[in-house]
Design a protein around this motif. Structure first.
Motif, short mmCIF file in Angstrom:
data_model
loop_
_atom_site.label_atom_id
_atom_site.label_comp_id
_atom_site.label_asym_id
_atom_site.label_seq_id
_atom_site.Cartn_x
_atom_site.Cartn_y
_atom_site.Cartn_z
N VAL A 109 0.58 -1.73 0.13
CA VAL A 109 -0.35 -0.51 0.02
C VAL A 109 0.74 0.79 -0.03
CG1 VAL A 109 -1.78 1.44 1.35
CG2 VAL A 109 -2.31 -0.83 0.66
N ALA A 114 -3.19 5.34 0.51
CA ALA A 114 -4.29 4.98 2.42
C ALA A 114 -4.79 6.38 2.92
CB ALA A 114 -3.39 4.85 2.93
N THR A 316 -7.10 0.24 2.42
CA THR A 316 -6.15 0.01 1.03
C THR A 316 -6.06 -0.73 0.64
OG1 THR A 316 -5.41 2.80 1.62
CG2 THR A 316 -5.20 1.32 -0.50
#
Ligand code: KG4
Ligand code: ZN
Length: 344
Positions: A109, A114, A316
């Protein structure tokens, strides 16, 4: 079957673990590192060491709070970058080890991606309004300041960004000049509440397009204080609240002016702010007032999700999981972003 994701965040000075079930937050534990206060900023070596100490207890307490067993987890999402390399390595290595032990995939991620999806964090019984796509997001953190068009959960385009310091950095550096400990942003916010924001005027930078610059403001703030302290040694002490209110108002006005420009240029009036600086009470208030004036639909992350947390990493990861976007065990962290998109 429930989709349960474990999220791990270790990009800077917070070690965090969270559990998301079907897109809803079950737990989000954050261990802050107090150690950096006395050094006036994050010391990378100390941050890595503290992550190493904190990561297992934080994951265990997050699992316990969520009432989830390790074997129920379907994937581990981890912050791959940007951030401090040594700090990222701790979270990345933990995620890989955990995934191997449970025979589940890992999902990398981007920390900035995020922060934007933190706007969608909520618990099962909450039904606060979520931003509709497309929306504009001002992403303001300690390391980044960007205006981004968010097309959907996984697609975005950066349309403006800082050419030097980030907004959070400007808050922290101005606080440091005033003799306040790190991180100075929340302290400036606290003092500013009692001060007069129009008491001192600072020049705003004239930067073209939708870009920002904060390094000139920081320098002029430094010279302003140096001159005033020459005249009166106790100037900062006597004027602390007014100085904080004035510098905060200047930074926030710079941020909002470009956001207004971005909305006019793109014709988008679903507008959000995310990232650590979105915790600033003045910015939240001025943003809401501006939104009313301009007929915007405004969105802010819940205060507890403004600064670094693993719930936003897990969420995410959840959206990437739904699309089968997994990482490989040979993927390594990155300290800086390379592309103009937040997905890599
Ligand atoms: O998003 P974040 O937690 O970490 C990064 O990804 O950088 O943002 C941290 C930044 C720091 O610069 C901190 O001073 C700033 O957010 N910050 C604030 C406030 N709370 C955190 N700045 C102004 N006012 C606040 N209330
Ligand atoms: Zn952050």
């Amino acid at each position: 079957m429930d989709i349960i994701i474990l999220g791990i965040e270790s990009s800077c000075d917070d070690t965090s673990a969270a559990i998301i079930r079907n897109g809803y937050v079950l737990s989000n534990k954050v261990a802050n590192q107090e150690i950096h206060k006395e050094y006036g900023g994050v010391v990378p070596e100390l941050a890595s060491r503290a992550h190493q100490q904190n990561i297992i207890p934080v994951v265990e307490s997050s699992l316990k709070l969520a009432g989830i067993e390790k074997k129920q987890i379907r994937a581990v999402a981890f912050t791959r970058g940007p951030g401090l390399m040594g700090a990222l390595l701790v979270g990345t290595s933990f995620a890989k080890g955990f995934a191997i032990s449970q025979n589940i995939p890992i999902i990398d991620v981007n920390h900035l991606h995020a922060h934007i999806l933190s706007l969608f964090l909520r618990e099962e019984k909450e039904n606060n309004p979520l931003p509709p796509f497309p929306f504009l997001c001002l992403l303001v953190s300690g390391g980044h300041t960007q205006i981004v068009i968010i097309q959907d959960y996984l697609n975005s385009e950066i349309i403006g960004q800082t050419i030097d310091d980030a907004a959070g950095e400007a808050f922290d550096k101005c606080a440091k000049v005033m003799g306040l400990p790190y991180p100075g942003g929340p302290l400036i916010d606290e003092f500013a509440r009692k001060g007069n924001r129009n008491k001192f005027l600072f020049n705003k930078p004239q930067i073209p397009d939708l870009n920002y610059s904060f390094s000139g403001l920081k320098t002029s703030f430094l010279y302003f204080l140096r001159d005033k302290v020459k005249e009166d040694q106790d100037f900062i002490k006597k004027n602390k609240t007014d100085i904080c209110a004035s510098i905060q108002y200047t930074i926030n006005s710079i941020l909002l002016n470009k956001l207004i420009k971005a909305s006019l240029e793109t014709g988008i009036n679903n507008i959000a702010i995310a990232g650590g600086v979105s915790a600033n009470s003045g910015l939240r208030q001025e943003f809401i007032i501006e939104g009313k004036k301009r007929n915007w639909n405004v969105f802010l992350p819940e205060f507890k999700y403004s600064t670094d947390n693993a719930a936003m990493i897990a969420l995410t990861g959840y959206h990437k999981y739904l699309k089968g976007q997994y990482a490989s065990h040979s993927d390594v962290p990155f300290a800086r972003t390379k592309s103009n998109s937040l997905n890599h």
